[in-house]
Scaffold this motif. Sequence first.
Motif, short mmCIF file in Angstrom:
data_model
loop_
_atom_site.label_atom_id
_atom_site.label_comp_id
_atom_site.label_asym_id
_atom_site.label_seq_id
_atom_site.Cartn_x
_atom_site.Cartn_y
_atom_site.Cartn_z
N ARG A 162 -6.59 -4.47 -4.95
CA ARG A 162 -7.34 -5.73 -5.04
C ARG A 162 -7.27 -6.30 -6.46
NH1 ARG A 162 -7.19 -5.80 -0.49
NH2 ARG A 162 -6.21 -7.76 -1.10
N LEU A 163 -7.36 -5.40 -7.45
CA LEU A 163 -7.31 -5.84 -8.85
C LEU A 163 -5.98 -6.51 -9.16
CD1 LEU A 163 -8.42 -5.73 -11.82
CD2 LEU A 163 -7.24 -3.55 -12.02
N ARG A 197 -7.15 1.48 -3.46
CA ARG A 197 -7.59 0.23 -2.84
C ARG A 197 -8.16 -0.72 -3.88
NH1 ARG A 197 -5.14 -0.82 1.44
NH2 ARG A 197 -6.76 -2.38 1.86
N ALA A 198 -8.91 -0.16 -4.84
CA ALA A 198 -9.46 -0.99 -5.90
C ALA A 198 -8.35 -1.55 -6.78
CB ALA A 198 -10.44 -0.18 -6.75
N VAL A 199 -7.34 -0.71 -7.08
CA VAL A 199 -6.20 -1.18 -7.88
C VAL A 199 -5.44 -2.27 -7.13
CG1 VAL A 199 -3.93 -0.50 -8.78
CG2 VAL A 199 -5.91 0.97 -9.15
N VAL A 222 -8.98 6.12 -2.73
CA VAL A 222 -10.05 5.11 -2.81
C VAL A 222 -9.81 4.22 -4.03
CG1 VAL A 222 -12.52 4.76 -3.15
CG2 VAL A 222 -11.71 6.56 -1.61
N CYS A 223 -9.45 4.85 -5.15
CA CYS A 223 -9.13 4.07 -6.36
C CYS A 223 -7.94 3.15 -6.13
CB CYS A 223 -8.86 5.01 -7.53
SG CYS A 223 -10.29 5.91 -8.12
N THR A 251 0.83 -1.21 0.00
CA THR A 251 0.00 0.00 0.00
C THR A 251 0.87 1.26 0.00
OG1 THR A 251 -1.78 -1.16 1.18
CG2 THR A 251 -1.81 1.25 1.24
N ASN A 269 -5.57 -9.94 -7.11
CA ASN A 269 -6.50 -11.04 -7.36
C ASN A 269 -6.85 -11.28 -8.83
OD1 ASN A 269 -6.80 -11.50 -4.54
ND2 ASN A 269 -8.26 -9.82 -4.42
N ASN A 270 -6.68 -10.29 -9.68
CA ASN A 270 -7.21 -10.42 -11.04
C ASN A 270 -6.18 -10.33 -12.16
OD1 ASN A 270 -9.64 -8.78 -9.41
ND2 ASN A 270 -10.32 -10.52 -10.61
#
Length: 251
Positions: free
Chosen positions: A89-90, A85-87, A82-83, A36, A93-94
């Motif tokens: 996880r992306l 955190r999404a990055v 906020v974005c 992070t 996991n993806n």
Amino acid sequence: MRFYKTRTLALNFQVEIRNEAQIMTELKTQNEGQLTVLLLMALIPFYLAVVILHKDSLWTLLNSHTWKAFAALATIGIGPIVCLRAVLRLVINNVSTRWKERLAHLRWSHPLPGGRANRLIQSDSRIDFKSLAPEIEMLLDESLSPRERNVYWYNHIFRPVRDSAAVSNSHRRYLLYREASAGAFVIFWITTLFDLVGRAIYDFPLMTWPAYLFAAIYILLLIGAANEAGNRMVTGAIANYTETQFLGGAK
């Protein structure tokens, strides 16, 4: 008898796969805090560019006490986090591991450093190149393809010593910088997309050319760190395996 033997091998293989998945999950969990921070640093060029480009507008908003002004400042300040955190996880996991490996080593084919173990061990001072164990000498076989060499290194060298503190720490650092380089790369292109949209539609640029340059340099530094950590993981596993064999022989 053959049926039960085959079934036992299959069950052992499934247990090994689950153990490896659990180890990877634990290492990635240990890395989350540092990851992070590294990705937050990737946002610094964006924030600095926004301040430089729009300092007068930001100062006006700061001195305004309307709820719209505070909402705008919150969007500018908190939105990218906020974005982030999404990055995060992306990326974890993806994004395909294969693509992350290609980016971390800047190699399209056979990016994993285990495939280059025959060259890496020659440049590591911890390894006595003149007295290698037979298992390690196999890595020098020029008939092996990079994929075959990596598979051999992973199964016969890395697995027996992966739980040792030194090898586990090298593995963790490799995963950290590999994920960070992929995350910073994704952030770079998301920022670029928003900058282009802001310029084209709203005449509101978000990045400067120096900011792009610093962001690119940061990504290259992370890639360099990931590549170095991967190489150290390979040679560290070989050095620990050699030490284990030596101690075993001494006993």
